[in-house]
Motif scaffolding. Structure first.
Motif, PDB file in Angstrom:
ATOM      1  N   ASP A 138      -0.379   6.272  -2.851  1.00  0.00           N
ATOM      2  CA  ASP A 138      -1.477   5.694  -2.076  1.00  0.00           C
ATOM      3  C   ASP A 138      -1.034   4.441  -1.328  1.00  0.00           C
ATOM      4  N   ARG A 139      -0.256   3.589  -1.993  1.00  0.00           N
ATOM      5  CA  ARG A 139       0.228   2.367  -1.343  1.00  0.00           C
ATOM      6  C   ARG A 139       1.183   2.697  -0.197  1.00  0.00           C
ATOM      7  N   GLU A 147      -0.898   3.855   2.682  1.00  0.00           N
ATOM      8  CA  GLU A 147      -1.576   2.703   3.285  1.00  0.00           C
ATOM      9  C   GLU A 147      -0.606   1.873   4.115  1.00  0.00           C
ATOM     10  N   MET A 169      -0.085   8.526 -13.160  1.00  0.00           N
ATOM     11  CA  MET A 169      -1.064   7.630 -12.543  1.00  0.00           C
ATOM     12  C   MET A 169      -0.372   6.540 -11.728  1.00  0.00           C
ATOM     13  N   LEU A 170       0.739   6.034 -12.219  1.00  0.00           N
ATOM     14  CA  LEU A 170       1.507   5.049 -11.454  1.00  0.00           C
ATOM     15  C   LEU A 170       2.077   5.671 -10.183  1.00  0.00           C
ATOM     16  N   GLN A 213      -0.654   5.814  -7.619  1.00  0.00           N
ATOM     17  CA  GLN A 213      -0.854   4.509  -6.989  1.00  0.00           C
ATOM     18  C   GLN A 213       0.236   4.221  -5.968  1.00  0.00           C
ATOM     19  N   ALA A 214       1.465   4.549  -6.292  1.00  0.00           N
ATOM     20  CA  ALA A 214       2.576   4.305  -5.363  1.00  0.00           C
ATOM     21  C   ALA A 214       2.436   5.155  -4.110  1.00  0.00           C
TER      22      ALA A 214
END
Length: 160
Positions: free
Chosen positions: A144-145, A148, A137-138, A141-142
């Protein structure tokens, strides 16, 4: 990731893989011979072999993830494939440990405390699978960041 760290980790992975292959080729047949008079001999040997296979799968996936980290591509969707395989292999290993406890529980051949310890090991392996799930999950997130940030850099480059 530093070059020395990658080299040390790869040396450990090679040693573990060589050890697992040695156990698979030499020790498991000796275990099968020693368990000749033991009731659930075949299930125990099969569980041990499958457990070794799960360990080998995890080692290969970690090798691939280390390679991706060294190249700087670990924060990509390609890493999820290896992380998913690790989670699956760890879950399978936990189920195999629980199965070993179930196979050894009946009768007087193994003390109840040993079966309880095997259950504790199975719970620990399942806990490791859950930790890897949280790390997945981390990683999501990484990724996705990172996507972005790349999008924002592209927009900024258009403005400039």
């Amino acid at each position: 990731m530093g070059r020395l760290t990658v080299l040390a980790l790869r040396a450990v992975l090679v040693a573990l893989l060589a050890g697992a292959l040695f156990v698979q080729a030499v020790m498991v047949p000796l275990l099968a011979a020693d368990l000749r008079d033991f009731g659930p001999r075949v299930p125990v040997v099969v569980i041990v072999l499958l457990g070794l296979v799960t360990a080998e799968v995890v080692l290969v996936c970690v090798w691939r993830l280390v390679t991706m980290a060294r190249r700087g591509t670990v924060f990509s969707h390609g890493a999820f494939r290896y992380v998913h395989v690790v989670i699956g292999a760890m879950t399978a290993a936990a189920l195999l440990v629980f199965a070993l406890g179930v196979v050894l529980a009946p009768g007087e051949a193994v003390a109840p405390g040993v079966v309880l310890l095997i259950g504790g090991v199975g719970l620990a392996v399942l806990g490791v699978a859950l930790i890897v799930l949280v790390l997945r999950m981390l990683l999501a997130q990484a990724v996705d960041r990172d996507a972005e940030a790349s999008r924002m850099q592209a927009e900024l480059a258009e403005v400039i």
